[in-house]
Motif scaffolding. Structure first.
Motif: not given
Length: 475
Positions: A273-278, A280-291
């Motif tokens: 799982r890709a991480q985000t944050g400096c 406080f690290r957490e799993d990266k979840t983002e919208r791609v288009g409408n999903f």
């Protein structure tokens, strides 16, 4: 002979749909090894009777065995009987195997096909025979898959799908000339239409245009797949029979170009799982288009590439270098008078002095070389990639694979199909990075998807378009 065909064939003899795309998901072949003996570790060789007949040039015994044995079987070094026949220059054995439809689109442990070994050996007649058989088997494979493919398309809902291609390279000058493309796919019943602006793409040059690929499942096989050039208002049916001259010209180019093999190794691939944050690290979840999508890092993706030129003269090498320099500067092969000359067969390599026992007993990965002395350059590159998987995307992986199988004549679409055949994390890959050439990766993004209905006219050839069988000689 057109500049497009010369570009695609000349560039280091990149694998094409005809000679087998060597960038398979795990370096595996389409021709499965037949049941038979297995190698037991380098000291006690398994028994490969067909291979042994070919190695010893025993045509009479081969003729008897060929009716009952699997002629597509690989030995402990990944070679089929056809590989051995070609490497050793046993023409009678090779032609007998081809007459019994021995698989041509198959690679040995080093990633070389029988066609590649034939180019190295340099016998023009053998290269031509293998090329023709390869094209025949490719057409037969398409027809064999057709009923399954039509059934899968019929069961799939009608939809519109839009995906974007963005190509990048770690080579600075190359990055400036790389293309991007927005592809639109329409699916209705057993018909598919793909609109694209990217006509042809190698790792040195791209060609723009306005194309539509149309697959009509109701039409006869020879008429079911057409490509429209919407700028010139012409069309060409795909999988047409090549003329004698086209085949001869292709042989000339194969004999005067580098032999290239690339294997995308996924044996040690892992997803984290890709991480985000400096802080406080957490799993990266983002919208791609409408999903909404979960992002993963792809680890252990290695491209192993090999380039051979033992069959080339110094003149060939200098000429090829001049051609690539011309292409990199935007030149045109036809303007530079780079038409291939008719190639004669090379002087055969020295006779083989290795015994069958020495060959078959050799350790895995250390097979004695047969044929012309190798001149080979090898390289490995590890790719860093990310992939975004969405649970919200309406289409499943299997459905996507069926659609991609129809439009696989595009080389970069074939790479996408191979990549998503891997065991991916849960969901649908709405955004992914894939290697398409040793120096180039592509980011593919699924921008839009909707179930829809369309006017049937978009799946037909417009009345004012004229047929041009030679518009796209590589298809």
């Amino acid at each position: 002979m057109t500049g497009e065909k010369l570009r695609s064939l000349r560039k280091d003899h990149k694998p094409s749909k005809e000679d087998g795309d060597l960038l398979g998901p795990s370096g595996e072949d389409e021709a499965a090894a037949a049941p038979g003996g297995v190698f037991t570790g380098g000291r006690c060789p398994a028994h490969y009777p067909v291979h042994e007949c070919v190695f010893k040039g025993d045509v009479r015994r081969l003729s008897a065995l060929i009716r009952t044995q699997g002629i597509g079987q690989k030995d402990s070094h990944g070679n089929t009987p056809l590989h051995l026949a070609v490497m050793l220059g046993n023409k009678e054995c090779a032609h007998l195997l081809l007459a019994h439809n021995a698989p041509v689109k198959v690679k040995n442990a080093q990633g070389w096909s029988p066609l590649a070994e034939a180019i190295s050996y340099g016998d023009r007649q053998m290269i031509t025979a293998l090329l023709r058989k390869l094209k025949q088997q490719s057409r037969e494979s398409v027809e064999e898959k057709r009923p399954r493919l039509l059934k899968a398309l019929k069961e799939l809902g009608d939809f519109y799908l839009e995906l974007h291609w963005d190509f990048q390279s770690w080579v600075p000058l190359l990055s400036r000339i790389l293309p991007s493309d927005a592809c639109k796919i329409y699916k209705q019943g057993i018909n598919i239409r793909l609109d694209t602006t990217l006509i042809d793409f190698t790792d040195m040059k791209c060609q723009r245009g306005d194309l539509s690929f149309i697959f009509n499942g109701d039409a006869a096989p020879s008429e079911s797949f057409v490509v429209l050039d919407n700028e010139q208002k012409v069309y060409q049916r795909i999988h047409h029979e090549e003329s004698e001259m086209e085949t001869e010209e292709e042989v000339d180019i194969l004999m005067s170009s580098d032999i290239y093999s690339a294997t995308l190794s996924t044996k040690s691939i892992t997803f984290t799982r890709a991480q985000t944050g400096c802080l406080f690290r957490e799993d990266k979840t983002e919208r791609v288009g409408n999903f909404l999508a979960d992002f993963y890092l792809v680890n252990g993706l290695v491209l192993e590439s090999r380039k051979r030129r033992e069959h080339l003269s110094e003149e060939d090498i200098l000429r090829n270098k001049a051609i690539m320099e011309s292409l990199s500067k935007g030149g045109n092969l036809m303007e530079q008078n780079f038409e291939p000359v008719r190639r004669q067969s090379l002087t055969p390599p020295p006779p083989n002095t290795i015994t069958w026992e020495e060959y078959i007993s050799a350790e895995n990965g250390k097979a004695p070389h047969l044929g012309r002395e190798l001149v080979c350059k090898e390289s490995k590159k590890t790719f860093k990639a990310t992939i975004a998987m969405s649970q919200e995307f309406p289409l499943g992986i299997e459905s996507l694979l069926n659609v991609l199988e129809v439009i696989a004549p595009f080389k970069h679409f074939n790479k996408l199909r191979e990549f998503v055949q891997m065991k991916l994390p849960p969901g649908f890959p709405v955004k992914l990075d894939i290697p398409v050439f040793p120096t180039i990766t592509a980011t593919v993004t699924f921008q839009e998807f909707r179930y829809d209905e369309f006017d049937e006219s978009i799946f037909t050839i417009p009345d004012d378009y004229k047929e041009d069988p030679s518009r796209f000689p590589d298809l």
